[in-house]
Design a protein around this motif. Structure first.
Motif, PDB file in Angstrom:
ATOM      1  N   TYR A  20      12.635  35.586  48.405  1.00  0.00           N
ATOM      2  CA  TYR A  20      13.538  36.548  49.053  1.00  0.00           C
ATOM      3  C   TYR A  20      14.581  35.807  49.890  1.00  0.00           C
ATOM      4  O   TYR A  20      15.761  36.129  49.854  1.00  0.00           O
ATOM      5  N   LYS A  21      14.114  34.824  50.659  1.00  0.00           N
ATOM      6  CA  LYS A  21      15.049  34.115  51.551  1.00  0.00           C
ATOM      7  C   LYS A  21      16.131  33.415  50.725  1.00  0.00           C
ATOM      8  O   LYS A  21      17.315  33.465  51.063  1.00  0.00           O
ATOM      9  N   ILE A  22      15.725  32.784  49.630  1.00  0.00           N
ATOM     10  CA  ILE A  22      16.711  32.070  48.810  1.00  0.00           C
ATOM     11  C   ILE A  22      17.686  33.061  48.164  1.00  0.00           C
ATOM     12  O   ILE A  22      18.896  32.875  48.199  1.00  0.00           O
ATOM     13  N   GLU A  23      17.142  34.136  47.600  1.00  0.00           N
ATOM     14  CA  GLU A  23      18.018  35.104  46.931  1.00  0.00           C
ATOM     15  C   GLU A  23      18.966  35.772  47.928  1.00  0.00           C
ATOM     16  O   GLU A  23      20.154  35.944  47.657  1.00  0.00           O
ATOM     17  N   GLU A  24      18.424  36.139  49.116  1.00  0.00           N
ATOM     18  CA  GLU A  24      19.281  36.773  50.136  1.00  0.00           C
ATOM     19  C   GLU A  24      20.365  35.813  50.599  1.00  0.00           C
ATOM     20  O   GLU A  24      21.533  36.187  50.719  1.00  0.00           O
ATOM     21  N   THR A  25      19.964  34.576  50.861  1.00  0.00           N
ATOM     22  CA  THR A  25      20.944  33.584  51.333  1.00  0.00           C
ATOM     23  C   THR A  25      21.998  33.340  50.266  1.00  0.00           C
ATOM     24  O   THR A  25      23.197  33.277  50.557  1.00  0.00           O
ATOM     25  N   SER A  30      27.363  33.555  48.856  1.00  0.00           N
ATOM     26  CA  SER A  30      28.276  33.786  47.728  1.00  0.00           C
ATOM     27  C   SER A  30      29.320  34.829  48.118  1.00  0.00           C
ATOM     28  O   SER A  30      30.516  34.658  47.853  1.00  0.00           O
ATOM     29  N   ALA A  31      28.866  35.910  48.769  1.00  0.00           N
ATOM     30  CA  ALA A  31      29.796  36.976  49.167  1.00  0.00           C
ATOM     31  C   ALA A  31      30.816  36.437  50.175  1.00  0.00           C
ATOM     32  O   ALA A  31      32.008  36.760  50.105  1.00  0.00           O
ATOM     33  N   LEU A  32      30.359  35.604  51.107  1.00  0.00           N
ATOM     34  CA  LEU A  32      31.277  35.042  52.107  1.00  0.00           C
ATOM     35  C   LEU A  32      32.377  34.198  51.454  1.00  0.00           C
ATOM     36  O   LEU A  32      33.469  34.066  51.987  1.00  0.00           O
ATOM     37  N   TYR A  33      32.055  33.622  50.295  1.00  0.00           N
ATOM     38  CA  TYR A  33      33.039  32.811  49.568  1.00  0.00           C
ATOM     39  C   TYR A  33      33.746  33.621  48.474  1.00  0.00           C
ATOM     40  O   TYR A  33      34.500  33.075  47.676  1.00  0.00           O
ATOM     41  N   GLY A  34      33.447  34.918  48.419  1.00  0.00           N
ATOM     42  CA  GLY A  34      34.154  35.791  47.466  1.00  0.00           C
ATOM     43  C   GLY A  34      33.640  35.715  46.034  1.00  0.00           C
ATOM     44  O   GLY A  34      34.377  36.001  45.099  1.00  0.00           O
ATOM     45  N   PHE A  35      32.382  35.328  45.840  1.00  0.00           N
ATOM     46  CA  PHE A  35      31.801  35.261  44.494  1.00  0.00           C
ATOM     47  C   PHE A  35      31.037  36.555  44.206  1.00  0.00           C
ATOM     48  O   PHE A  35      30.271  37.028  45.049  1.00  0.00           O
ATOM     49  N   SER A  36      31.240  37.136  43.030  1.00  0.00           N
ATOM     50  CA  SER A  36      30.534  38.362  42.648  1.00  0.00           C
ATOM     51  C   SER A  36      29.441  38.029  41.646  1.00  0.00           C
ATOM     52  O   SER A  36      29.555  37.080  40.879  1.00  0.00           O
ATOM     53  N   GLU A  37      28.421  38.891  41.625  1.00  0.00           N
ATOM     54  CA  GLU A  37      27.273  38.597  40.753  1.00  0.00           C
ATOM     55  C   GLU A  37      27.558  38.982  39.303  1.00  0.00           C
ATOM     56  O   GLU A  37      28.194  39.991  39.017  1.00  0.00           O
ATOM     57  N   VAL A 142      33.642  24.899  46.044  1.00  0.00           N
ATOM     58  CA  VAL A 142      32.337  25.078  45.401  1.00  0.00           C
ATOM     59  C   VAL A 142      31.286  24.167  46.056  1.00  0.00           C
ATOM     60  O   VAL A 142      30.148  24.574  46.314  1.00  0.00           O
ATOM     61  N   ILE A 143      31.680  22.951  46.381  1.00  0.00           N
ATOM     62  CA  ILE A 143      30.755  22.018  47.034  1.00  0.00           C
ATOM     63  C   ILE A 143      30.403  22.532  48.442  1.00  0.00           C
ATOM     64  O   ILE A 143      29.242  22.485  48.861  1.00  0.00           O
ATOM     65  N   ALA A 144      31.411  23.080  49.142  1.00  0.00           N
ATOM     66  CA  ALA A 144      31.158  23.618  50.487  1.00  0.00           C
ATOM     67  C   ALA A 144      30.180  24.785  50.416  1.00  0.00           C
ATOM     68  O   ALA A 144      29.302  24.940  51.277  1.00  0.00           O
ATOM     69  N   LEU A 145      30.315  25.591  49.381  1.00  0.00           N
ATOM     70  CA  LEU A 145      29.407  26.734  49.199  1.00  0.00           C
ATOM     71  C   LEU A 145      27.970  26.242  48.986  1.00  0.00           C
ATOM     72  O   LEU A 145      27.025  26.733  49.619  1.00  0.00           O
ATOM     73  N   ALA A 146      27.802  25.257  48.128  1.00  0.00           N
ATOM     74  CA  ALA A 146      26.460  24.711  47.890  1.00  0.00           C
ATOM     75  C   ALA A 146      25.887  24.141  49.178  1.00  0.00           C
ATOM     76  O   ALA A 146      24.722  24.392  49.539  1.00  0.00           O
ATOM     77  N   ASN A 147      26.726  23.424  49.892  1.00  0.00           N
ATOM     78  CA  ASN A 147      26.307  22.806  51.150  1.00  0.00           C
ATOM     79  C   ASN A 147      25.851  23.865  52.153  1.00  0.00           C
ATOM     80  O   ASN A 147      24.823  23.705  52.829  1.00  0.00           O
ATOM     81  N   ALA A 148      26.602  24.981  52.217  1.00  0.00           N
ATOM     82  CA  ALA A 148      26.280  26.052  53.168  1.00  0.00           C
ATOM     83  C   ALA A 148      24.936  26.697  52.817  1.00  0.00           C
ATOM     84  O   ALA A 148      24.120  26.989  53.696  1.00  0.00           O
ATOM     85  N   ARG A 152      21.771  26.661  55.259  1.00  0.00           N
ATOM     86  CA  ARG A 152      21.217  27.931  55.758  1.00  0.00           C
ATOM     87  C   ARG A 152      19.747  28.111  55.400  1.00  0.00           C
ATOM     88  O   ARG A 152      19.039  28.920  56.017  1.00  0.00           O
ATOM     89  N   LEU A 153      19.304  27.413  54.367  1.00  0.00           N
ATOM     90  CA  LEU A 153      17.887  27.508  53.988  1.00  0.00           C
ATOM     91  C   LEU A 153      17.024  26.589  54.853  1.00  0.00           C
ATOM     92  O   LEU A 153      15.806  26.521  54.677  1.00  0.00           O
ATOM     93  N   GLY A 154      17.670  25.884  55.774  1.00  0.00           N
ATOM     94  CA  GLY A 154      16.928  24.995  56.669  1.00  0.00           C
ATOM     95  C   GLY A 154      16.506  23.707  55.990  1.00  0.00           C
ATOM     96  O   GLY A 154      15.588  23.028  56.446  1.00  0.00           O
ATOM     97  N   ILE A 155      17.176  23.369  54.887  1.00  0.00           N
ATOM     98  CA  ILE A 155      16.833  22.141  54.168  1.00  0.00           C
ATOM     99  C   ILE A 155      17.653  20.977  54.752  1.00  0.00           C
ATOM    100  O   ILE A 155      18.881  21.032  54.772  1.00  0.00           O
ATOM    101  N   THR A 156      16.925  19.974  55.239  1.00  0.00           N
ATOM    102  CA  THR A 156      17.607  18.797  55.776  1.00  0.00           C
ATOM    103  C   THR A 156      17.246  17.595  54.899  1.00  0.00           C
ATOM    104  O   THR A 156      16.389  17.693  54.024  1.00  0.00           O
TER     105      THR A 156
END
Ligand code: HAM
Length: 418
Positions: A20-25, A30-37, A142-148, A152-156
């Motif tokens: 759920y956390k991954i799908e929600e994030t 994606s929405a913040l960057y203007g990507f639609s499903e 696209v790279i910034a989106l992946a990074n975000a 946000r998933l707390g992965i360091t």
């Protein structure tokens, strides 16, 4: 006992908070960057992958689940999402829409690989594709989106590695240099790489065979063979990444395993999840749409492996939301109370309150034990007397505090419980 096929896995309820956390994030960012499903079919014509992903790749040569349907058509379970999304764009007339076109997907994919931690035969990807821009600004976006998403998933502890593998005008020259370099040691290469030397020498640099890895030392670097537009593209991308504060290293060994890539390729590598450490891979594919029968339309995207993200989240102690516990557990005593409890519980659910009541006929003592086990915040015992008077004892399971409440007024109960 029939077992699940090798390389597949069940996703049990206790794992769902991570999904759920991954799908929600993924949806949120994606929405913040203007990507639609977009949703695409699970299987496609085999030819799509042969032409799109490339028939010299391991994916197409060794890993596809291909079958013939009842009409004799060759179909393949998607080994990845990019080719299907590109096909959908062409088929639905979207290539002439206002550009850029930005899409994301969350899909299962199938590859006949050797299963190990972080690698399975059915796996899940969150991916994005951006079409209609050949600017390095699109790559940086696209790279910034992946990074975000990763952050946000707390992965360091991940490293972004970037490279450029050139375009159809400079790559043949690089292939020539590689062929010359490996020619003297051809018989020392593994059988697959001997074949790659003819079909796609770039891929030798990605071989996991020890001897091939050694032979690759000192091989000509692709970055030294880029034509000036490709070199300029890569320099500008690096400038944009620097300006966005996104840390990266240039790794000239990243060549990626799919044939459609041109220019920018990148991977996010985790230092916490073992050998299958690439949590995200992507790159530019300016020739793909044309290759599968559409117009000239550049594109860039990435996909993340969801199980690898989960491994990384666990290693990093990322917080996920616990499943909801019931606000109220109703313990009915006797047939009349059972009926009343069912109605009361349904009324509370309608009012948005999660409540449970006994439906297996437990004794009062084991009902209380069960209520405790499922983490109910309050319990309410209902017998004939409580139904007759309309009042019952509500017990706070944490403090042990008890209070008398009316049981016929759902609204009042809802206020008490929330
Ligand atoms: P890929 O590198 O083949 O690229 O896969 C992307 C990610 O999917 C990998 O980095 C990994 O996290 C995950 N993955 C791949 N195979 C498996 C497996 N067998 N088990 C578990 N996880 C796996 C693509 O698929 C491209 N379509 C990405 C892309 C999109 N490029 C441009 N747009």
């Amino acid at each position: 006992m029939i077992q699940r096929p090798r390389g597949t896995f069940d996703i049990l309820p206790e794992e769902m908070p991570y999904w759920y956390k991954i799908e929600e994030t993924a949806r949120e960012v994606s929405a913040l960057y203007g990507f639609s499903e977009i949703r695409i079919p699970t299987f496609e014509a085999t030819e799509l992958f042969a032409r799109g992903v490339g028939d010299t790749t391991d994916v197409v040569q060794k890993e596809m689940y291909t079958f013939t349907d009842r009409e004799g058509r060759s179909l393949t379970l998607r080994p990845e999402g990019t080719a299907g999304v590109a096909r959908a764009l062409i088929e639905n007339g979207k290539c002439s829409d206002a550009m850029p076109l930005k899409l994301f997907y969350i899909i299962n994919c199938f590859r006949y690989e050797k299963p190990q931690a972080g690698r399975s035969r059915e796996f899940y990807q969150y991916g994005v594709e951006l079409f209609g821009s050949d600017s390095p600004a699109a790559d940086a976006t696209v790279i910034a989106l992946a990074n975000a998403v990763i952050s946000r998933l707390g992965i360091t502890g991940t490293e972004l590695q970037v490279n450029s593998i050139g375009c159809p005008s400079c790559r043949p020259e690089y292939h020539k240099k590689l062929r010359e370099f490996f020619a003297a040691n051809e018989e020392k290469l593994c059988p697959t790489c001997r074949e790659r030397l003819k079909t796609n020498p770039l891929r030798i640099l990605d071989c996991k065979n020890e001897d091939c890895i050694k032979l690759c030392e000192g091989a000509p670097k692709v970055l030294d063979s880029l034509c000036s537009p490709c070199a300029g593209h890569f320099e500008t991308l690096k400038k944009y990444l620097d300006a966005s504060g996104i840390a990266y290293t240039v790794n000239p060994k990243i060549v990626r395993g799919l044939d459609y890539y041109t220019r920018t390729v990148f991977e996010f590598i985790s230092d916490k999840i073992g050998a299958q450490s690439t949590i995200c891979g992507g790159g530019r594919y300016d020739g793909l749409i044309k290759q599968i029968g559409g117009p000239e339309l550049p594109g860039i995207g990435f996909a993340m492996g969801i199980t690898r993200l989960i491994l990384a989240m666990k290693a990093c102690g990322s917080e996920v939301e616990e499943p909801m516990a019931p606000s109220l557990y109703i313990a009915p005593l006797g047939e009349r109370a059972q009926l009343y409890a069912l109605k009361l519980s349904a009324g509370l659910k309608e009012a948005g309150i999660y409540s449970e009541c006994d439906i297996v006929g437990r004794s009062l003592k084991s009902q209380m034990k069960y209520a405790d086990k499922i983490g109910a915040k309050y319990t309410l015992i209902l017998g004939d007397a409580e139904i007759d008077t309309g009042r019952a004892i509500l017990k706070n399971m944490q403090t042990g505090e008890q209070s008398e409440v009316g049981v016929s007024d759902i609204d009042a109960l809802r206020r008490l419980l929330s």
